[in-house]
Design an enzyme around this catalytic site. Structure first.
Site, PDB file in Angstrom:
ATOM      1  CG  ASP A   1      -1.784   1.169   1.427  1.00 56.25           C
ATOM      2  OD1 ASP A   1      -2.600   1.496   0.366  1.00 56.25           O
ATOM      3  OD2 ASP A   1      -1.755   1.722   2.273  1.00 56.25           O
TER       4      ASP A   1
ATOM      5  CD  GLU B   1      -2.337   2.671  -3.404  1.00 52.91           C
ATOM      6  OE1 GLU B   1      -3.384   3.159  -3.366  1.00 52.91           O
ATOM      7  OE2 GLU B   1      -1.778   2.443  -2.255  1.00 52.91           O
TER       8      GLU B   1
END
Ligand code: MG
Length: 675
Positions: free
Chosen positions: A389, A433
């Site tokens: 993330d 990401e």
């Protein structure tokens, strides 16, 4: 409501029936610009194109990943929260779709429903089940040839993580090193003393936000007299003295029509005694670790009701008037009072950023070792990879290679642990990401093998909603060149939307035809596609009314309906996934520019065409999509062997001279095997 409508709209048939006619289709010459509507050469009639794909041998060549939110996917115990046993019970559905892997939303104990504020990297959130439930999920998924990727949130922990609670409470705690604390962030950053923000100079102060740490600053306490002089409303002052006499009883004070309050300590908000002519006074037994503020309302923080210091470095000296400011209104600290602050890149005190030290030595930091050991534990338990993330927020200077350096260290470390865990012949999967356009994503391939390609959906949504197909392939191929320059074996993780975006069906006007086209493009272009749960059903949702609206429970009754309907969007997804799993040219092939139908051919604006090529087998496919709402006719300029897929209305006609015209209905797609 929109979703219901979508299902009622009949999807145009996927034409899968085998056809006995094996006559090769003769290619037509390249069309002149401004090609007409009617087939040339005395054409007879339009015949529906009937796909004749090879039978899938069951091998999942395409590596398609299904993204699901554990809390919303399947609930086994009826408590309203999806869980791991629920997911395990639905694995057959995912197996039938032909996906190769699952990306699970964070499964760890966390502060909020979405799980991106982890409080324990080593455990399973009890709301989702037990460690035994996790083990069973892994076992059952692997039995079906499906891998499991965990969402790993390594930029920050939640503020309730025990590491952070201890670090906050005790300046001597070893967990202090896990986070970034500073008494004077601006000065420390400018001097290069914050390793995570060391390369930007003073500008690094803009990277995220610093929040006060309660409980560790040197507390100021004593009986003080606070005097306000509001005679100049533009520059009021406060003067604070030590006081020997009795303290005020705040309950006996009438604050008057223009009240002023002293706000300090544990949210105490006490009224000043008005003395007239803009002067006020209050004598209290004061104790506060963060200083104080002056307020004009006990209920509102807005519109200049809060008065404090012009900046955190302006501090109050006893006995001297201190000019108040309602703009920045920083906490008013006493001279010599030190206050610790911690850093959060996301500008929310909910998260505390982890401190990995200088990027080149990140693996020596205690925070890195703790996080990496936790991740290694999940590899031991059978996790096949990670989705990382917010990786562009770990270090803050985009002009350096700090983040790719950190990510490469983490990847190599996890890969070594993966090999040691019994995967001698394959590497661990890891996708990052970087929520940016292609140009910002590309440098991260120096650190990770796979990255999400957000640009793919941005271009695709625009192309479909504007009926403009001819630039799409050129754009996508251009991005791939950028990635390849950094990493020849890059994996572009293509997708439509995810849990942070409005759902694709909503952005495509809940049109079944547009949704099918989007799926067809995703599954016939190069890349390693992700499918966001519910996308295959046409589920709608926008973030306008809150993120929860794009994260709703999976509608399993709709699944049953669509599974029974060969013309449903779900059936289209299955057909396309099976096709991609069948043909290496689609699964792992390379996009190539079409010599006729490309960005330079303005005659066919709504058309998007490319080849998919597999070098190992020499297999080549022709892919054609009509991004517009109306039918378009075009000469088939390639020597095709047979059609493999046709979605929407796809027809062809053969002229007496042997040339073939193709008619692609609005939002229709066709794939041919080339000779
Ligand atoms: Mg449950």
């Amino acid at each position: 409501m929109l979703r219901k409508l979508l299902f009622l709209l009949p999807l145009l048939a996927l034409l899968l029936t085998a056809c006995g006619d094996d006559t090769p289709i003769t290619p037509a010459p390249a069309p002149e610009p401004g090609g007409g509507d009617e087939p040339s050469g005395g054409q007879t009639e339009w015949v529906t194109v009937t796909p004749r794909p090879d039978e899938w041998d069951g091998q999942r060549r395409a590596g398609i990943t299904y993204q699901l939110l554990v809390y919303s996917f399947a609930d086994s115990d009826g408590d309203g929260t999806g869980d791991l046993p629920g997911l395990t019970a639905r694995l057959d559905y995912l197996d039938r779709m032909g996906v190769s892997a699952l990306w699970l939303s964070p499964i760890h104990p966390a502060m909020s429903y979405h799980g991106y504020d982890v409080t324990d990297y080593t455990a399973v959130n009890p709301a989702f089940g037990s460690m035994a439930d996790f083990d069973r999920l892994i076992q059952e998924a692997h039995a079906r040839g499906i891998k499991v990727y965990l969402d790993f949130v390594l930029n920050h922990t939640g503020k309730d993580h025990p590491w952070f609670l201890e670090a906050k409470a005790d300046a001597d705690s070893p967990y202090r090193q896990y986070y970034t604390f500073s008494r004077d962030p601006e000065a420390d950053i400018a001097a290069g003393r914050v390793p995570m923000i060391a390369t930007e100079g003073a500008a690094g102060y803009q990277a995220g936000e610093w929040f006060n740490v309660t409980g560790t600053a040197s507390e100021v306490s004593g009986r003080f007299r606070f005097r306000l002089d509001w005679s100049d409303p533009k520059a009021p002052t406060v003067t604070v003295d030590e006081w020997d006499g009795p303290a005020d009883d705040p309950s006996g004070i009438d604050p008057g029509l223009e009240p002023r309050y002293l706000y300090y300590g544990d949210a105490l908000c006490l009224p000043f005694r008005p003395l007239g002519e803009g002067r006020y006074e209050l004598i209290v037994d004061f104790a506060s670790q963060w200083g104080f503020l002056i307020r004009t309302s006990t209920t509102s923080w807005d519109g200049g009701t809060k008065w404090g210091a012009p900046s955190a470095s302006d501090k109050l000296t006893l006995g001297q008037p201190f000019t108040l400011d309602s703009g920045t209104a920083a906490d008013i600290l006493f001279a010599d009072q030190a206050l610790w602050k911690y850093h959060s890149a996301f500008r929310t005190d909910w998260f505390a950023d982890l401190n990995y030290g200088p990027a080149t030595q990140c693996d020596r930091s205690p925070a890195y070792r703790a996080v990496a050991d936790a991740a290694g534990g999940w590899i031991q338990r059978g996790a096949d990879g990670f989705r990382l993330d917010a990786v562009k927020h770990i270090y803050h200077n985009a002009a350096t290679d700090e983040n790719p350096t950190f990510l490469r260290t983490f990847y190599d470390d996890m890969n070594a642990r993966y090999h040691a865990a019994g995967h001698a012949d394959s590497d661990i999967y890891m996708v990052g990401e970087v929520l940016s356009e292609h140009g910002e994503v590309a440098p991260y391939y120096a650190g990770l093998p796979a990255l999400f390609e957000f640009s793919f959906w941005y271009r695709l949504e625009y192309a479909i909603n504007n009926g403009m197909g001819r630039y799409f392939a050129k754009d996508i191929m251009g991005y791939r060149d950028e990635y390849q320059a950094v990493r020849p074996d890059y994996i572009a993780a293509t997708k439509l939307t995810n849990h942070d975006e409005d759902r694709a069906a909503s952005l495509l006007s809940a049109s079944a035809d547009k949704c099918r086209l989007a799926a067809a493009v995703l599954l016939t272009a190069s890349g390693t596609p992700y499918i966001y749960y519910g996308e295959e059903l046409g589920v709608t949702g926008t973030k306008q009314q809150g993120d929860e609206n794009v994260r709703q429970p999976m509608p399993w009754t709709d699944v049953d309906t669509q599974e029974a309907d060969p013309h449903s969007l779900l059936s289209a997804y299955r057909t396309l996934i099976e096709l991609r799993n069948t043909y290496p040219a689609l699964a792992t092939g390379r996009m190539e520019r079409h010599p006729v139908y490309n960005d330079a051919n303005a005659t066919y604006n709504q058309l998007s065409a490319w080849y998919m090529a597999d070098d190992a087998s020499g297999q080549r496919l022709l892919v054609l999509h009509n991004f517009g709402p109306s039918a378009t006719d075009l000469p088939l300029t390639d020597a095709v062997q047979r059609p493999l897929a046709a979605l929407g209305t796809v027809q062809q006609s053969t002229a007496s001279d042997g040339t073939t015209q193709l008619r692609l209905g609005g939002y229709a797609s066709v794939v041919y095997l080339l000779e």
